[in-house]
Design a protein around this motif. Structure first.
Motif, PDB file in Angstrom:
ATOM      1  N   TYR A 162       0.825  -1.205   0.000  1.00 12.24           N
ATOM      2  CA  TYR A 162       0.000   0.000   0.000  1.00 12.24           C
ATOM      3  C   TYR A 162       0.861   1.257   0.000  1.00 12.24           C
ATOM      4  O   TYR A 162       0.552   2.248  -0.662  1.00 12.24           O
ATOM      5  CB  TYR A 162      -0.926   0.011   1.220  1.00 12.24           C
ATOM      6  N   GLU A 163       1.951   1.207   0.751  1.00 14.13           N
ATOM      7  CA  GLU A 163       2.838   2.369   0.817  1.00 14.13           C
ATOM      8  C   GLU A 163       3.489   2.630  -0.541  1.00 14.13           C
ATOM      9  O   GLU A 163       3.622   3.785  -0.965  1.00 14.13           O
ATOM     10  CB  GLU A 163       3.901   2.140   1.890  1.00 14.13           C
ATOM     11  N   LYS A 164       3.855   1.570  -1.247  1.00 16.12           N
ATOM     12  CA  LYS A 164       4.504   1.720  -2.550  1.00 16.12           C
ATOM     13  C   LYS A 164       3.572   2.336  -3.591  1.00 16.12           C
ATOM     14  O   LYS A 164       4.017   3.084  -4.464  1.00 16.12           O
ATOM     15  CB  LYS A 164       5.015   0.364  -3.040  1.00 16.12           C
ATOM     16  N   VAL A 165       2.281   1.995  -3.509  1.00 16.94           N
ATOM     17  CA  VAL A 165       1.335   2.556  -4.482  1.00 16.94           C
ATOM     18  C   VAL A 165       0.668   3.825  -3.952  1.00 16.94           C
ATOM     19  O   VAL A 165      -0.247   4.362  -4.569  1.00 16.94           O
ATOM     20  CB  VAL A 165       0.262   1.523  -4.903  1.00 16.94           C
ATOM     21  N   SER A 350      -8.808  -2.191 -11.620  1.00 14.43           N
ATOM     22  CA  SER A 350      -7.965  -1.944 -10.452  1.00 14.43           C
ATOM     23  C   SER A 350      -7.549  -0.476 -10.390  1.00 14.43           C
ATOM     24  O   SER A 350      -7.246   0.145 -11.414  1.00 14.43           O
ATOM     25  CB  SER A 350      -6.706  -2.811 -10.513  1.00 14.43           C
ATOM     26  N   PHE A 351      -7.538   0.073  -9.175  1.00 11.20           N
ATOM     27  CA  PHE A 351      -7.069   1.447  -9.017  1.00 11.20           C
ATOM     28  C   PHE A 351      -5.566   1.512  -9.271  1.00 11.20           C
ATOM     29  O   PHE A 351      -4.846   0.515  -9.183  1.00 11.20           O
ATOM     30  CB  PHE A 351      -7.412   2.003  -7.631  1.00 11.20           C
ATOM     31  N   GLY A 352      -5.096   2.705  -9.585  1.00 11.01           N
ATOM     32  CA  GLY A 352      -3.684   2.900  -9.878  1.00 11.01           C
ATOM     33  C   GLY A 352      -2.949   3.570  -8.736  1.00 11.01           C
ATOM     34  O   GLY A 352      -3.363   3.500  -7.572  1.00 11.01           O
ATOM     35  N   PHE A 353      -1.859   4.246  -9.062  1.00 16.00           N
ATOM     36  CA  PHE A 353      -1.027   4.903  -8.058  1.00 16.00           C
ATOM     37  C   PHE A 353      -1.851   5.923  -7.283  1.00 16.00           C
ATOM     38  O   PHE A 353      -2.634   6.687  -7.851  1.00 16.00           O
ATOM     39  CB  PHE A 353       0.158   5.595  -8.738  1.00 16.00           C
ATOM     40  N   GLY A 354      -1.675   5.919  -5.968  1.00 17.85           N
ATOM     41  CA  GLY A 354      -2.439   6.823  -5.121  1.00 17.85           C
ATOM     42  C   GLY A 354      -3.866   6.374  -4.888  1.00 17.85           C
ATOM     43  O   GLY A 354      -4.663   7.117  -4.306  1.00 17.85           O
ATOM     44  N   GLY A 355      -4.202   5.152  -5.370  1.00 17.14           N
ATOM     45  CA  GLY A 355      -5.576   4.680  -5.249  1.00 17.14           C
ATOM     46  C   GLY A 355      -6.525   5.339  -6.231  1.00 17.14           C
ATOM     47  O   GLY A 355      -7.744   5.232  -6.097  1.00 17.14           O
TER      48      GLY A 355
END
Length: 391
Positions: A162-165, A350-355
């Motif tokens: 989660y932290e990485k994205v 699927s959601f991307g970077f930052g959700g």
């Protein structure tokens, strides 16, 4: 001129799609998606809908071999007045909204409504926003994450992911083991820091005693939003609200908030501060939009949640809901490729970077079901109309 369609055939499939990792919370542990997918057909058009049945949420409709049988009977009863008739979306919507259903039937209502929406979108050439005559109020949606009950090493791996994205808020599943609750909250704060937005979900597992001890832990780790501590029709929430330990906390109703009547009772009793709206649990998109409007009018906040294991059908519909309801405090969902080993839709929601994920325009509800994959990932199917019988 009204666009008309006709339902001539319907069948429901039971899925079994393996997860990439087991998902556990206080009430259940799951290793695969067990969604029910409804397909309706008529005049050369098709529509697909999805139901997720959870006995600890909306009630039981049958287990194992009885699940398809009981689901078929409920869907056949819902569809019966529409079969073989030319109907418009407005007529179909009015009919579905008039139904007085039991809570355990709401997930199947969601499947029927979604399939009808999908069919009408395809037959009219409109996307969902044009069909509903509602414009999206947000062009992008920001999703949060969920941390299931895992070993500490597994939880650390998920938190790292989660932290990485760059996910900005996470809901942590807690249970009745206070030692576990302490360790997982401590780990989450150590990994993510004190400015990270964390909330917890007890999935209706707590007693009043455990709730008071858990609130003390949450306060220690700077967490003040607690979802469903006790469950539906439990008076402990009223006692908890009067206790000094609950000061500064907000409580979210999930399993307790199935219908409009539930929301009105909560507003009257001031028993909850926020409602978790979920498409399958609450009976579909139209009911979720209605419940959000009533919650807002009654002074309650709301969030848009999901069921673990949703396919691209409900992921797409959840994104539509979130784009029409911009006041949702949190949005969960679109975990597709993060959780499912395969999906039945051609699109990856699927959601991307930052959700973050963009809304979908000009393509019906946004999804296209791959029927070859649907067949391969199904462990059973049955016709839903009386004359069809079991396939």
């Amino acid at each position: 001129m009204k666009q008309l369609t006709r339902i001539e055939k319907a069948e429901i499939c039971a899925l079994k799609i393996p997860f990439k990792m087991d998902f556990t919370h206080a009430m259940a542990s799951r290793a695969f998606s067990d969604s029910l997918v409804l397909k309706i057909e008529g005049r050369g058009e098709k529509g697909f809908g999805e139901a997720i049945v959870r006995d600890y949420v909306s009630g039981e409709i049958g287990k194992d071999a009885d699940l398809l049988k009981d689901a078929k009977e409920i869907i056949a009863r819902i569809l019966e007045p529409l079969i073989g008739k030319d109907v418009s979306w407005e007529e179909g919507k009015e009919y579905l909204d008039s139904l007085a259903l039991e809570s355990h039937e709401l997930p199947l209502l969601c499947a029927v409504e979604t399939a009808l929406l999908d069919m009408f979108c395809h037959s009219s050439g409109k996307d969902i926003y044009s069909l509903l005559k509602k414009e999206p109020l947000k062009q992008t949606i920001q999703y949060g994450g969920t941390l299931p009950m895992l070993s500490l090493s597994e939880a650390e791996y998920v938190l790292d992911m989660y932290e990485k994205v760059n996910i900005r808020n996470i809901r942590i599943k807690l249970g009745t083991d206070l030692d576990y609750n302490v360790e997982i909250l401590k780990l989450s704060r150590e990994k993510l820091g004190w400015n990270f937005d964390l909330r917890v979900d007890a999935n209706a597992s707590w007693s009043l005693e455990i709730a008071l001890e858990s609130l003390e832990l949450c306060r220690k780790y700077g967490i003040f939003l607690v979802e469903e501590p006790f469950g539906r029709n439990r008076e402990e929430i009223l006692f908890l609200l009067k206790h000094p330990e609950s000061h500064d906390f907000q409580f979210v109703a999930d399993e307790s908030a199935l219908t409009v009547n539930d929301i009105e009772a909560m507003a009257k009793n001031r028993s909850y501060h926020m409602i978790n709206l979920r498409l399958s649990k609450n009976g579909g998109l139209i009911k979720v939009l209605k419940m959000a409007k009533i919650a807002e009018k009654k002074g309650l906040q709301y969030q848009i949640g999901c069921h673990v294991g949703e396919t691209g059908i409900l992921s797409a519909l959840g994104r539509v809901a979130a784009s029409i309801l911009p006041k949702a405090v949190y949005v969960d969902g679109s975990y597709d490729s993060y959780l499912l080993s395969e999906n039945i839709t051609s699109e990856n929601f699927s959601f991307g970077f930052g959700g973050v994920a963009e809304i979908i325009r000009k393509q019906g509800l946004g999804f296209i079901v791959d029927e070859t994959r649907l067949g391969r990932l199904s462990i059973g199917k049955t016709g839903c109309l009386p004359e069809m019988g079991k396939l």
